[in-house]
Design a protein around this motif. Sequence first.
Motif, mmCIF file in Angstrom:
data_model
loop_
_atom_site.group_PDB
_atom_site.id
_atom_site.type_symbol
_atom_site.label_atom_id
_atom_site.label_comp_id
_atom_site.label_asym_id
_atom_site.label_seq_id
_atom_site.Cartn_x
_atom_site.Cartn_y
_atom_site.Cartn_z
ATOM 1 N N PHE A 199 36.655 41.288 40.538
ATOM 2 C CA PHE A 199 36.773 39.839 40.681
ATOM 3 C C PHE A 199 37.446 39.254 39.438
ATOM 4 O O PHE A 199 37.547 39.909 38.398
ATOM 5 N N SER A 200 37.886 38.005 39.554
ATOM 6 C CA SER A 200 38.643 37.383 38.465
ATOM 7 C C SER A 200 37.816 37.175 37.207
ATOM 8 O O SER A 200 38.366 37.045 36.114
ATOM 9 N N ASP A 201 36.486 37.142 37.322
ATOM 10 C CA ASP A 201 35.644 36.979 36.138
ATOM 11 C C ASP A 201 35.340 38.317 35.457
ATOM 12 O O ASP A 201 34.574 38.376 34.497
ATOM 13 N N PHE A 225 31.941 35.109 44.797
ATOM 14 C CA PHE A 225 33.015 34.944 45.786
ATOM 15 C C PHE A 225 34.356 35.152 45.111
ATOM 16 O O PHE A 225 34.560 34.747 43.968
ATOM 17 N N GLU A 226 35.261 35.789 45.842
ATOM 18 C CA GLU A 226 36.626 35.987 45.343
ATOM 19 C C GLU A 226 37.607 35.850 46.497
ATOM 20 O O GLU A 226 37.330 36.272 47.626
ATOM 21 N N ASN A 227 38.739 35.232 46.205
ATOM 22 C CA ASN A 227 39.809 35.058 47.175
ATOM 23 C C ASN A 227 41.102 35.524 46.527
ATOM 24 O O ASN A 227 41.433 35.089 45.427
ATOM 25 N N PHE A 228 41.828 36.452 47.175
ATOM 26 C CA PHE A 228 43.072 36.933 46.584
ATOM 27 C C PHE A 228 44.060 37.295 47.692
ATOM 28 O O PHE A 228 43.673 37.526 48.845
ATOM 29 N N PRO A 229 45.370 37.340 47.367
ATOM 30 C CA PRO A 229 46.385 37.637 48.384
ATOM 31 C C PRO A 229 46.487 39.134 48.659
ATOM 32 O O PRO A 229 46.239 39.964 47.780
ATOM 33 N N GLN A 230 46.885 39.468 49.873
ATOM 34 C CA GLN A 230 47.108 40.864 50.234
ATOM 35 C C GLN A 230 48.404 41.369 49.586
ATOM 36 O O GLN A 230 49.381 40.629 49.485
ATOM 37 N N PRO A 231 48.409 42.637 49.187
ATOM 38 C CA PRO A 231 49.633 43.216 48.621
ATOM 39 C C PRO A 231 50.653 43.506 49.715
ATOM 40 O O PRO A 231 50.397 43.274 50.909
ATOM 41 N N ALA A 232 51.775 44.054 49.345
ATOM 42 C CA ALA A 232 52.863 44.335 50.291
ATOM 43 C C ALA A 232 52.426 45.275 51.401
ATOM 44 O O ALA A 232 52.933 45.204 52.524
ATOM 45 N N GLU A 233 51.479 46.181 51.115
ATOM 46 C CA GLU A 233 51.025 47.133 52.124
ATOM 47 C C GLU A 233 49.833 46.606 52.932
ATOM 48 O O GLU A 233 49.218 47.348 53.707
ATOM 49 N N GLY A 234 49.505 45.332 52.762
ATOM 50 C CA GLY A 234 48.384 44.748 53.485
ATOM 51 C C GLY A 234 48.693 44.493 54.951
ATOM 52 O O GLY A 234 49.822 44.707 55.421
ATOM 53 N N LEU A 235 47.703 44.003 55.684
ATOM 54 C CA LEU A 235 47.877 43.723 57.115
ATOM 55 C C LEU A 235 48.809 42.539 57.346
ATOM 56 O O LEU A 235 49.538 42.493 58.333
#
Length: 236
Positions: A13-15, A110-120
């Motif tokens: 997580f970001s923390d 809680f954490e929210n992050f973007p999917q990488p290039a190989e994500g769905l």
Amino acid sequence: MDALSFLPNPIVFSDGSSYELQNPITDFRQCHGTEPAESRILYRCRHTNPPTSPASQPFILKLKVQISDTTTSNPSVPQPGPSPTTSHELDALRLFADAQTPAGPNLVAFENFPQPAEGLLPGGYVNCTVMSVLPGKSLFELGYWSLEEEEREEVREAFGQALSAVRELGVEPGDKGLRNVMWDAESERCGLVDFELWEPFSPEMEVGRTEELQKWGLAHKPPAKNWWAEFGIHTC
């Protein structure tokens, strides 16, 4: 190939905290009627940073991933997240955590992050909600209607206490059913789970005990034409 192979394990997580995904509790399946389209899965997890002992109490991690909407010909647009249902559930879990209530899951992280290039759906969101584990098993899993009447009455009394505790925090559960009522026979306590659908509670929502129990499938088992209809009552 595993649909979630793009995810690291543990998830950092970001923390700086991290959570190791352990055994899945559900399968990875699409959520119905959500906008944007998303799939979800629940895992048992443990806190790995700061390090914790193997015997430490596990948590639940609900993972939601934005996916392509196959119901439309328009290409899905990656969204930053979190999803509306996740945001709504977080509001309830924070209330429970602030009150330290055992009647519902408490928000841990809680954490929210973007999917990488190989994500769905590259660039689409990944939501990770870590929450406390309620003891026991769901009444659906336990086969509530196969329990002795004496224990069913104990469950009904404990359920009423749990529902009152949640309502005292201003939360009226929207997804009512045996699968969302946890029963711990050892402590004789109930807890409620799954708060993606809820609304602010007001006294006008209260109904008689029997009617409330019927709404949750805890009283007067609804008649069904066949076993499939009976299954649908408690899983839809």
